[in-house]
Enzyme design. Structure first.
Site, PDB file in Angstrom:
ATOM      1  N   ASN A 138      45.059  23.619  38.846  1.00  0.00           N
ATOM      2  CA  ASN A 138      44.454  24.453  37.954  1.00  0.00           C
ATOM      3  C   ASN A 138      45.531  25.194  38.323  1.00  0.00           C
ATOM      4  O   ASN A 138      46.806  25.812  38.208  1.00  0.00           O
ATOM      5  CB  ASN A 138      43.549  25.049  39.556  1.00  0.00           C
ATOM      6  N   TYR A 165      45.570  35.518  38.238  1.00  0.00           N
ATOM      7  CA  TYR A 165      45.248  36.443  39.656  1.00  0.00           C
ATOM      8  C   TYR A 165      46.509  37.202  40.211  1.00  0.00           C
ATOM      9  O   TYR A 165      47.561  36.827  39.163  1.00  0.00           O
ATOM     10  CB  TYR A 165      45.157  35.422  40.697  1.00  0.00           C
ATOM     11  N   ARG A 166      46.032  38.656  39.572  1.00  0.00           N
ATOM     12  CA  ARG A 166      47.373  39.302  39.465  1.00  0.00           C
ATOM     13  C   ARG A 166      48.325  39.598  40.639  1.00  0.00           C
ATOM     14  O   ARG A 166      47.625  39.195  42.148  1.00  0.00           O
ATOM     15  CB  ARG A 166      46.946  40.758  39.945  1.00  0.00           C
ATOM     16  N   TRP A 189      44.399  35.647  44.233  1.00  0.00           N
ATOM     17  CA  TRP A 189      43.392  34.723  44.743  1.00  0.00           C
ATOM     18  C   TRP A 189      42.508  34.787  45.227  1.00  0.00           C
ATOM     19  O   TRP A 189      42.324  35.070  46.124  1.00  0.00           O
ATOM     20  CB  TRP A 189      44.054  33.338  44.348  1.00  0.00           C
ATOM     21  N   GLU A 213      42.580  23.245  33.381  1.00  0.00           N
ATOM     22  CA  GLU A 213      42.227  24.873  32.038  1.00  0.00           C
ATOM     23  C   GLU A 213      43.305  24.210  31.194  1.00  0.00           C
ATOM     24  O   GLU A 213      42.692  24.873  30.064  1.00  0.00           O
ATOM     25  CB  GLU A 213      43.199  25.680  32.848  1.00  0.00           C
ATOM     26  N   ASP A 231      41.069  48.801  39.043  1.00  0.00           N
ATOM     27  CA  ASP A 231      41.091  48.347  39.109  1.00  0.00           C
ATOM     28  C   ASP A 231      39.807  47.759  37.760  1.00  0.00           C
ATOM     29  O   ASP A 231      39.844  48.920  37.360  1.00  0.00           O
ATOM     30  CB  ASP A 231      40.218  46.341  40.116  1.00  0.00           C
TER      31      ASP A 231
HETATM   32  C1  LIG Z   1      42.418  40.952  33.377  1.00  0.00           C
HETATM   33  C2  LIG Z   1      42.549  40.403  34.181  1.00  0.00           C
HETATM   34  C3  LIG Z   1      42.717  40.183  36.113  1.00  0.00           C
HETATM   35  C4  LIG Z   1      42.098  39.780  36.925  1.00  0.00           C
HETATM   36  N1  LIG Z   1      42.288  39.635  37.965  1.00  0.00           N
HETATM   37  C5  LIG Z   1      42.063  38.452  38.592  1.00  0.00           C
HETATM   38  C6  LIG Z   1      42.983  38.729  39.972  1.00  0.00           C
HETATM   39  O1  LIG Z   1      43.592  39.352  40.695  1.00  0.00           O
HETATM   40  N2  LIG Z   1      41.914  37.912  41.576  1.00  0.00           N
HETATM   41  C7  LIG Z   1      41.489  36.539  41.171  1.00  0.00           C
HETATM   42  O2  LIG Z   1      41.480  36.095  42.032  1.00  0.00           O
HETATM   43  N3  LIG Z   1      40.769  36.637  39.835  1.00  0.00           N
HETATM   44  C8  LIG Z   1      41.718  37.524  38.675  1.00  0.00           C
HETATM   45  N4  LIG Z   1      40.991  37.264  38.005  1.00  0.00           N
HETATM   46  C9  LIG Z   1      39.546  36.409  37.581  1.00  0.00           C
HETATM   47  C10 LIG Z   1      40.653  34.986  37.285  1.00  0.00           C
HETATM   48  O3  LIG Z   1      41.365  35.131  36.113  1.00  0.00           O
HETATM   49  C11 LIG Z   1      39.089  34.468  36.616  1.00  0.00           C
HETATM   50  O4  LIG Z   1      38.002  35.029  37.604  1.00  0.00           O
HETATM   51  C12 LIG Z   1      39.286  32.643  36.857  1.00  0.00           C
HETATM   52  O5  LIG Z   1      38.517  31.721  36.669  1.00  0.00           O
HETATM   53  C13 LIG Z   1      39.901  32.511  37.856  1.00  0.00           C
HETATM   54  O6  LIG Z   1      40.463  30.887  37.734  1.00  0.00           O
HETATM   55  P1  LIG Z   1      39.484  29.585  39.174  1.00  0.00           P
HETATM   56  O7  LIG Z   1      38.780  29.331  38.856  1.00  0.00           O
HETATM   57  O8  LIG Z   1      40.501  28.562  38.370  1.00  0.00           O
HETATM   58  O9  LIG Z   1      39.985  30.494  40.086  1.00  0.00           O
HETATM   59  C14 LIG Z   1      41.427  38.130  36.536  1.00  0.00           C
HETATM   60  C15 LIG Z   1      40.863  38.196  34.657  1.00  0.00           C
HETATM   61  C16 LIG Z   1      41.111  39.381  34.549  1.00  0.00           C
HETATM   62  C17 LIG Z   1      40.810  38.835  33.158  1.00  0.00           C
HETATM   63 MN   LIG Z   2      40.057  26.676  38.141  1.00  0.00          MN
END
Ligand SMILES: Cc1cc2nc3c(=O)[nH]c(=O)nc-3n(C[C@H](O)[C@H](O)[C@H](O)COP(=O)(O)O)c2cc1C
Ligand SMILES: [Mn+2]
Length: 490
Positions: A176, A180-181, A194, A242, A291
């Site tokens: 995966n 995630y910040r 996450w 991804e 945020d």
């Molecule tokens: C700029 C930006 C910052 C983000 N920060 C976070 C974060 O801190 N934590 C989080 O869970 N998702 C964050 N997201 C959203 C995730 O990247 C998004 O939900 C992604 O699909 C997660 O991947 P996953 O589905 O494989 O878990 C962010 C998205 C963007 C565009």
């Molecule tokens: Mn995913």
């Protein structure tokens, strides 16, 4: 030809007049945010952008240049995906989705080239990569060498905001990648934000259930060719890689290289790679963080990432983004996702005509859905469908309108949706999972959502009064006035 890496995209942006270099020394603590905000305001809303991409060549306290606002316009998202219009990506996806269930031999034969093409997008493992030009271990591991932003005054610290976080599902071994910040605690430790429903968090929970005191390998890539860099935020199903999707977007496989200190693979063209682990029995206070809601997300307990090795290019570029009051750069990333995945939604729910998500709805707060209604209760069926569709489950307010409403014209939506309402009858509340960042809900991650059926109501739905026509001038009168128009001297 796909972009080789981030700097290849920087060259393209510069050629297209989409990038501005900042040569003055500027502090990554707050100052870069304030500059991005002013640049966005100067661009105004009409340009469909938050101003040009910005390459800060001299961030204070670091020798590494910083790139921000990279994807902050529709045009740059199109450049990132190498298309004239985002719909072209949607069309390509549709082409592959249509491959499902061939009807006969002819269909099967027609499928073969497409399947071969699909196969050609799978990530490719290579022996070495530019991301390993410099390898730092031991005392040489220091995150503070990079110009990591403190974005807003009340932020709990510096945050890595544009990472690709790599983990493996401990049960299936599937990769995966999530964006995630990561809050920087010190030279070699960060938070791992996450959110509960995200795939990285699921890997963490499954590994912890099997071995509560263990750890999972985690690697983080920062900066890559645009499709790869953006792949971390794609709302795709669990266990769908991804990196495969990035290969599809760039029409060339992503080249992956094994990490130095764990078995994960990262994009070989990355600018910077952090290798390490997350302990399964350790949580630490993370936040606050200004945020994308336009408010601070408050402190919370999140896992901790320990960095054991850093590899990078000789002259890395640090890719980052600033989130805050909408619209910011991330609005355009979200908009591209909305356009690209609309055909996937339509495939499953052909009654959906279009979907609109205003920037001020910050992705999860408001979705306007136009449907071709064909049976009683249809609008409510679509609400439930959306609440069950991947990350669309977070949608706090869904407004369902008839197909003849332009969902991108928010004035028209407000006007027609409100005229179509009997609020007590047409509003539906449900309980379920909500966005971790939703600070108004009664508790984190769980709360309520609302659907508004703003379609015309039918007798079969118990509405027995006549429904009026919308006011429109008749064509004959329009034609007569057209003929007169020049003589009227307006
Ligand atoms: C700029 C930006 C910052 C983000 N920060 C976070 C974060 O801190 N934590 C989080 O869970 N998702 C964050 N997201 C959203 C995730 O990247 C998004 O939900 C992604 O699909 C997660 O991947 P996953 O589905 O494989 O878990 C962010 C998205 C963007 C565009
Ligand atoms: Mn995913």
């Amino acid at each position: 030809m796909a972009y080789r890496d981030l700097r290849d995209f920087v060259r393209k942006l510069e050629k297209e007049g989409e990038l501005t270099r900042v040569r003055t020394e500027v502090d990554p603590i707050l100052e870069i945010t304030e500059i991005t905000q002013r640049v966005a305001r100067a661009a105004g809303r009409k340009a469909n952008s938050v101003g040009p991409a910005l390459l800060f060549e001299k961030p204070k306290g670091s020798r590494v240049p910083l790139l921000v606002n990279t994807f902050g316009s529709v045009r740059r998202m199109e450049l990132a995906f190498e298309v004239e219009r985002l719909d072209e990506v949607a069309e390509r996806i549709k082409g592959f989705l249509a491959l499902e269930s061939p009807q006969g031999l002819f269909d099967k034969i027609k499928m073969l080239p497409k399947l071969a093409e699909l196969g050609s997008f799978f990530p490719k493992t290579v022996k070495d990569g530019d991301c390993k030009e410099v390898v730092r271990t031991g005392a040489d591991v220091n995150l503070l060498g990079f110009p990591i932003l403190k974005c807003w005054p009340q932020d709990g610290g510096r945050f890595i905001t544009f990472p690709l976080v790599f983990t493996r599902n401990p049960e299936t071994g599937k990769r995966n990648v999530g964006m995630y910040r990561m809050q920087v605690y010190d030279e070699r430790t960060t938070g791992m934000h996450w959110q509960t429903q995200k795939h990285g968090a699921e890997h963490f929970r499954r590994a912890r259930a099997a071995n509560p005191d263990g750890r999972i390998p985690v690697s983080v890539a920062i900066g890559a060719d645009p499709a790869t860099a953006l792949a971390g935020m794609l709302p795709i199903p669990p266990d769908l890689d991804e990196m495969m999707f990035a290969g599809f977007l760039r029409r060339e496989p992503v080249e992956m290289v094994k990490c130095e200190t764990n078995d994960l693979e990262v994009p070989a063209n990355a600018e910077i790679v952090l290798e390490g682990y997350v302990s399964l029995n350790e949580m630490r206070t993370e936040g606050p963080f200004g945020d994308h809601t336009g408010f601070y997300s408050l402190e919370g307990e999140f896992p901790v990432f320990h960095v054991e090795c850093i590899t990078h290019r000789k002259d890395p570029i640090y890719l980052t983004t600033v989130v805050g009051p909408p619209p910011q750069e991330d609005y355009f990333m979200g908009y591209a996702v909305e356009r690209v995945f609309l055909p996937v939604m339509k495939m499953q729910y052909p009654e959906i005509a279009d979907v609109g998500m205003p920037a001020e709805g910050i992705f999860h707060n408001l979705m306007i859905v136009a449907i071709r209604k064909s049976y009683p209760g249809h609008a409510r069926k679509i609400m439930n469908a959306i609440w069950s569709l991947g990350q669309a489950m977070f949608t706090k307010v869904i407004v369902v309108v008839d197909h003849d409403v332009n969902v991108h014209d928010y004035r028209e939506v407000v006007w027609k949706a409100l005229c179509a309402l009997d609020p007590e009858r047409d509003v539906q509340f449900v309980l379920g999972p909500v966005d971790t960042l939703d600070h108004a809900q009664r508790m984190q991650d769980y709360g309520s959502k609302m659907g508004i059926d703003a379609t015309r109501k039918w007798p079969t739905e118990g509405f027995t009064r006549p429904w009026p026509d919308e006011i429109l001038m008749d064509e004959a009168t329009k034609a007569r006035v057209n003929a007169l128009w020049k003589t009227l001297h307006f």
